[in-house]
Write an enzyme that holds these catalytic residues in place. Structure first.
Site, PDB file in Angstrom:
ATOM      1  CG  LEU A  43      48.325  37.923  46.434  1.00  0.00           C
ATOM      2  CD1 LEU A  43      48.024  39.325  45.911  1.00  0.00           C
ATOM      3  CD2 LEU A  43      47.002  37.203  46.734  1.00  0.00           C
ATOM      4  CG  ASN A  45      44.337  36.608  49.891  1.00  0.00           C
ATOM      5  OD1 ASN A  45      44.602  35.792  49.027  1.00  0.00           O
ATOM      6  ND2 ASN A  45      43.108  37.007  50.118  1.00  0.00           N
ATOM      7  CG  ASP A  46      41.693  35.910  53.426  1.00  0.00           C
ATOM      8  OD1 ASP A  46      42.358  36.933  53.203  1.00  0.00           O
ATOM      9  OD2 ASP A  46      40.457  35.862  53.312  1.00  0.00           O
ATOM     10  CD  GLN A  62      41.442  32.203  49.435  1.00  0.00           C
ATOM     11  OE1 GLN A  62      40.890  32.859  48.572  1.00  0.00           O
ATOM     12  NE2 GLN A  62      41.278  30.897  49.532  1.00  0.00           N
ATOM     13  CE1 TYR A 105      37.974  33.978  45.136  1.00  0.00           C
ATOM     14  CE2 TYR A 105      36.170  35.224  46.081  1.00  0.00           C
ATOM     15  CZ  TYR A 105      37.137  35.067  45.109  1.00  0.00           C
ATOM     16  OH  TYR A 105      37.262  36.011  44.116  1.00  0.00           O
ATOM     17  NE  ARG A 164      34.094  37.434  50.668  1.00  0.00           N
ATOM     18  CZ  ARG A 164      33.387  38.381  50.026  1.00  0.00           C
ATOM     19  NH1 ARG A 164      32.437  38.055  49.177  1.00  0.00           N
ATOM     20  NH2 ARG A 164      33.636  39.664  50.259  1.00  0.00           N
ATOM     21  CG  ASP A 165      35.322  34.392  53.981  1.00  0.00           C
ATOM     22  OD1 ASP A 165      35.709  33.983  52.873  1.00  0.00           O
ATOM     23  OD2 ASP A 165      35.245  35.599  54.261  1.00  0.00           O
ATOM     24  CD  GLU A 223      36.129  39.997  52.971  1.00  0.00           C
ATOM     25  OE1 GLU A 223      35.915  39.531  51.843  1.00  0.00           O
ATOM     26  OE2 GLU A 223      37.199  40.573  53.282  1.00  0.00           O
TER      27      GLU A 223
END
Length: 480
Positions: A43, A45-46, A62, A105, A164-165, A223
């Site tokens: 998988l 993602n970001d 990610q 993350y 986060r991020d 986010e």
């Protein structure tokens, strides 16, 4: 899969071994995209750490290399000379330290003195399932191997572990970091830090969020914040969670958009206007930007969103899921942020055909770019049917819609936006995705789609006269 006690090498080797074992299964999928970044397994993602370093573009993402579900995230890594051809680089970060054992993350990267500094959130859950998060630093001199320096920021008072991020940028000789946060009363916010050396960070405070700057309730978590200057405006992109759908707005489970105004970094304070969604499609989230040596502001988004129910992707059978959008150039025009495909993508074009649109005109194509220039539209309703998907401009209502068949086969789902006039439509179709740019990027619809046929039928329908020219190019396959 639990790899709790593995060292970096063991954890990384396990990921490489799984990739090798499943490679044939992944590569045999007809839905593998031809020119979009996708995971080699598992998988994606970001987008993370998007940066230009030592003459090349670097994009991290990610990544769960072990399954097609969200889990303990690694940072996958791809590198490009031209934003078109991307090569897989070695795994950048693995969740192998006490401060990131449950996931490396999302975060960002900057270049300083020929060193790449990577900032990310270390996600940790204790034996009772209580979450702790740390903002962490890793550095690289070659852009391929990363040395972890550990936590540089702990969650300040007044905020939950949903903190986060980190996105880092420089302004007037000072380094700043924005972090997505949740206050203790469960309101989404973005906070600001400052530093002179990228290692020691000082908390300035929150400058935007739910119930701030004239906003009412606006989500329980913000986010992936990204702050940059564009044409004299301070633009904050973020992804708020917890907005209720409102007519055509906020129709996905989570949203992505921006506010623009003037930021005072000292106080901090941010006088900004309303929230505008960046993309109207089904699959767009957590975008990240960078500035390149040409002075362009470039953006990638995750062409996905939080999974909803049984809206299942067939690619799971081939052990992978999700992809990035194409890279886009972001510009400011007349109070609005526009997104356009980067110029470099023209290198993919081949076999150009041009035709005039008439009712019932059709062509076939599976991986293509098309550009439709509308000289005059006397039709009230005009549609382009693309396989099992339909784009419709309703001139009377002033709306544009995209319909697709639900992945579980249960009927049609739609997304819409208001559009007072339609001047041009640019479509990037890949094997299992479609990105639609209206009026030079005034509105964008990004979506995955899984039609059966190799060749997709494209049919033009109108209830009146249309004067329009279409240019269509086949697009080369550059990624595997």
């Amino acid at each position: 899969m639990h790899h709790k006690d593995m060292t970096n090498t063991e954890l990384t080797i396990a990921a490489y071994n799984n990739m090798a074992a499943q490679q044939d299964t992944v590569q045999s999928d007809p839905f593998r995209l031809h020119y979009h970044i996708m995971p080699p397994i598992g998988l994606l993602n970001d987008p993370n750490g998007f940066v230009y370093f030592q003459g090349q573009y670097h994009l991290f993402y990610q990544w769960n290399p072990f399954e097609t579900k969200h889990g303990r995230k690694f940072w996958g890594h791809v590198i490009s000379d031209d934003l078109v051809h991307w090569k897989q680089a070695p795994i950048a970060l693995a969740p192998d330290q006490w401060y990131d054992k449950d996931g490396c993350y999302s975060g960002s990267a900057v270049v300083h003195k020929d060193t790449m500094y990577v900032f990310y959130t270390g996600n940790v859950k204790d034996e009772n399932g209580i979450r702790v998060s740390y903002q962490c630093l890793a550095t690289s001199n070659d852009g391929l191997t990363f040395e972890k320096k550990g936590p540089i920021i702990h969650v300040p008072e007044g905020y939950t572990a949903h903190f986060r991020d980190p996105k880092v940028f420089q302004k007037a000789g000072t380094w700043y970091m924005v972090i997505g946060a949740q206050t203790e009363d469960e309101q989404g916010a973005v906070v600001l830090y400052t530093s002179t050396d990228l290692e020691n960070w000082e908390f300035i405070g929150p400058f935007a969020g739910s119930k701030m700057n004239g906003f009412g309730e606006f989500g329980y978590m913000w986010e992936c914040p990204d702050l940059f200057e564009l044409d004299g405006n301070d633009v904050l992109i973020f992804s708020p969670q917890g907005l209720e759908a409102n007519g055509y707005l906020y129709n996905n489970i989570y949203q992505s958009g921006y506010v623009a105004g003037t930021l005072d970094t000292e106080k901090p304070a941010f006088a900004h206007g309303g929230f505008h969604e960046l993309d109207r499609g089904f699959d767009f989230y957590a975008p990240q930007t960078t500035e390149d040596p040409k002075g362009r502001r470039l953006l990638f988004g995750w062409m996905g969103n939080a999974e909803e129910g049984d809206n299942r992707h067939p690619t799971i059978d081939h052990r992978w899921i999700h992809a990035m959008t194409i890279p886009r150039k972001v510009t400011w025009n007349d109070g609005k942020l526009l997104q356009q495909p980067v110029e470099e993508l023209k290198a993919l074009r081949q076999n150009k055909t041009t035709f005039q649109v008439v009712e019932g005109l059709e062509f076939v194509g599976s991986v293509f770019e098309s550009e439709m220039l509308i000289q005059a539209c006397h039709a009230d309703i005009f549609s382009i049917v693309i396989g099992k998907n339909k784009l419709t401009y309703n001139r009377t209502a002033g709306t544009f819609s995209m319909e697709r068949q639900r992945f579980d086969g249960r009927g049609i789902e739609a997304r819409h936006c208001r559009l007072t006039n339609l001047e041009n439509i640019r479509i990037f179709k890949d094997t299992s995705s479609m990105e639609i740019f209206l009026n030079n990027g005034e509105e964008v619809f990004s979506s995955r789609m899984f039609d059966d046929a190799d060749e997709t039928r494209i049919v033009f329908q109108a209830d009146g006269q249309i004067e329009a020219t279409v240019h269509k190019w086949d697009l080369q396959k550059v990624l595997a």
